[in-house]
Design a protein around this motif. Sequence first.
Motif, mmCIF file in Angstrom:
data_model
loop_
_atom_site.group_PDB
_atom_site.id
_atom_site.type_symbol
_atom_site.label_atom_id
_atom_site.label_comp_id
_atom_site.label_asym_id
_atom_site.label_seq_id
_atom_site.Cartn_x
_atom_site.Cartn_y
_atom_site.Cartn_z
ATOM 1 N N UNK A 90 0.841 -1.207 0.000
ATOM 2 C CA UNK A 90 0.000 0.000 0.000
ATOM 3 C C UNK A 90 0.875 1.255 0.000
ATOM 4 N N UNK A 91 1.996 1.190 0.732
ATOM 5 C CA UNK A 91 2.912 2.321 0.774
ATOM 6 C C UNK A 91 3.569 2.540 -0.597
ATOM 7 N N UNK A 92 4.036 1.457 -1.191
ATOM 8 C CA UNK A 92 4.685 1.565 -2.513
ATOM 9 C C UNK A 92 3.722 2.068 -3.578
ATOM 10 N N UNK A 93 2.481 1.594 -3.515
ATOM 11 C CA UNK A 93 1.503 1.928 -4.557
ATOM 12 C C UNK A 93 0.778 3.243 -4.272
ATOM 13 N N UNK A 94 0.982 3.776 -3.082
ATOM 14 C CA UNK A 94 0.340 5.041 -2.730
ATOM 15 C C UNK A 94 -1.147 4.917 -2.454
ATOM 16 N N UNK A 95 -1.589 3.735 -1.995
ATOM 17 C CA UNK A 95 -2.996 3.608 -1.625
ATOM 18 C C UNK A 95 -3.529 2.205 -1.877
ATOM 19 N N UNK A 96 -4.799 2.013 -1.483
ATOM 20 C CA UNK A 96 -5.449 0.719 -1.681
ATOM 21 C C UNK A 96 -6.135 0.736 -3.052
ATOM 22 N N UNK A 129 -6.706 -1.477 -7.019
ATOM 23 C CA UNK A 129 -6.783 -2.812 -7.601
ATOM 24 C C UNK A 129 -5.382 -3.333 -7.927
ATOM 25 N N UNK A 130 -4.548 -2.467 -8.503
ATOM 26 C CA UNK A 130 -3.207 -2.938 -8.875
ATOM 27 C C UNK A 130 -2.384 -3.249 -7.620
ATOM 28 N N UNK A 131 -2.617 -2.499 -6.533
ATOM 29 C CA UNK A 131 -1.925 -2.805 -5.275
ATOM 30 C C UNK A 131 -2.330 -4.192 -4.796
ATOM 31 N N UNK A 132 -3.637 -4.463 -4.822
ATOM 32 C CA UNK A 132 -4.100 -5.753 -4.295
ATOM 33 C C UNK A 132 -3.634 -6.920 -5.152
ATOM 34 N N UNK A 133 -3.465 -6.677 -6.438
ATOM 35 C CA UNK A 133 -2.969 -7.748 -7.303
ATOM 36 C C UNK A 133 -1.518 -8.108 -7.012
ATOM 37 N N UNK A 134 -0.801 -7.192 -6.321
ATOM 38 C CA UNK A 134 0.604 -7.476 -5.987
ATOM 39 C C UNK A 134 0.755 -8.203 -4.655
ATOM 40 N N UNK A 135 -0.347 -8.341 -3.930
ATOM 41 C CA UNK A 135 -0.268 -8.966 -2.596
ATOM 42 C C UNK A 135 -0.443 -10.475 -2.734
ATOM 43 N N UNK A 136 0.654 -11.168 -3.008
ATOM 44 C CA UNK A 136 0.543 -12.600 -3.321
ATOM 45 C C UNK A 136 0.070 -13.434 -2.128
ATOM 46 N N UNK A 137 0.556 -13.107 -0.948
ATOM 47 C CA UNK A 137 0.143 -13.882 0.232
ATOM 48 C C UNK A 137 -1.337 -13.623 0.545
ATOM 49 N N UNK A 138 -1.738 -12.349 0.473
ATOM 50 C CA UNK A 138 -3.127 -11.996 0.761
ATOM 51 C C UNK A 138 -4.074 -12.733 -0.196
ATOM 52 N N UNK A 139 -3.701 -12.742 -1.486
ATOM 53 C CA UNK A 139 -4.503 -13.471 -2.475
ATOM 54 C C UNK A 139 -4.590 -14.948 -2.125
ATOM 55 N N UNK A 140 -3.440 -15.519 -1.778
ATOM 56 C CA UNK A 140 -3.388 -16.946 -1.462
ATOM 57 C C UNK A 140 -4.269 -17.285 -0.255
#
Length: 491
Positions: free
Chosen positions: A332-338, A340-351
Amino acid sequence: MSSSSCSSSANNHHHSSADEPSPNLPLREIPGSYGKPFFGALKDRLDYFYNQGQDEFFNTRIQKYNSTVFRTNMPPGPFIASNPKVVAVLDAVSFPILFDTSKVEKKNVLDGTFIPSTAFTGGYRPCAYLDPSEPSHAALKGFVLSVLSSFHNKFIPSFRLCLSEFFTNLEDELADKGKADFNTLSDKMSFEFVFRLFCDRSPSETSIGSNGPKFTDLWLFFQLAPLISLGLKFLPNFIEDLMLHTFPLPFFVVKSNYKKLYDAFYTSAGSILDQAERVGIKRDEACHNLVFLAGFNAYGGMKTLFPALIKWVGTAGESLHRRLSNEIRTVVKEEGGVTLSAMNKMTLTKSVVYEALRIEPPVPYQYGKAKEDVVVHSHDSTFKIKKGEMIFGYQPLATKDPMVFSNPEEFVGDRFVGDGEKLIKYVYWSNARETDDPRVENKQCPAKDLVVLLSRLMLVELFLQYDTFTLEVGKLLLGSSVTITSFTKAT
């Protein structure tokens, strides 16, 4: 990401045979029997609800017949259902026959071997009860898919708004009473979100007020009672069985509640209903479908989905919480917010979300009637199912198939990370493979991607605010009851 996140993907043994069963598997007669007319179905029903319970009901039969494909009766059985006889398919290989609408008919099979009265849905059969071959299916499902796609910019901000109020309410109740009832607050939040999504206003601004969840719960219960056991200690089994599983419950008891729900959608969802009329769907039919979509599919689904997600993440313990909060906050820090593209980078969260859907699918059953003689494969045999036979799948066994998943009964948060991603196609909760997409001509849940998105969002909001949390878990009519006992604020 810590290196430990890769640890479990290595031990996910994966059998290619689960996709291409070897062509020379033996043809086997389908084992099992339906027992004597009437009494066989009654005995199976009592075993299913009282003597054994669901999982044991299926597992004892798998062992008895040495087969994951067998004949049995499925509740409600005599009286309510015209024909309780099914062929059960209970492994990852045989189960997908239920998704193939060229081979199975999906007409009136949403609730299995019985169908609630259409009085509950304004005299119409909603889209979920239609087979793709029926003329109105394409129009209704196309309408739902287009409505959902027109909302895609609303999902994240709208759900985050509801979540922030939800976590505030949980904290207040926790401070007040020392523990917080997750389910009740989650139901309230889910109804609020769904109603706002379709109607652009809060239900409290309509005649429903704060009664949305209560009205919808009763309406759902009256339709699904034949498939439910109350589990009340003081009520003898035979009395409950007589009350719930012998005659369908009458609509008139919930009629006024349903009318209030219908009227609130009819007056508030004008632009959606205009859109339906433009594509040739009658306004009242569109509205009954909308109430069904919002109440039965969306709210009804979230009612079991969110508590299950939080139960499994909560009981997985603090080390998983640390890894999740670490991943979520970093991205979220790297992407500057919550986003869709931020959430697609969260591999553990998706899993973690896929693992929750795998271990406790929000819809446990699938049904379909064979359109022709079909051949199904299990891991070790081939079976011929005759035209007209009802095929039944109990999803939690198919998604816990030990030939596909190692430690299938265990919640492994990073199961679908790295190499484990290959296993996502065996997560079957949405009436199709997780790697498929809902289309007008299939029966996959139209909001499949939305469900995954909202589940991820719930974890994102949770771990942006808290480092860890503790809970107590119990049983409910549908799914689990979750009580939050502590939150540790993010430092």
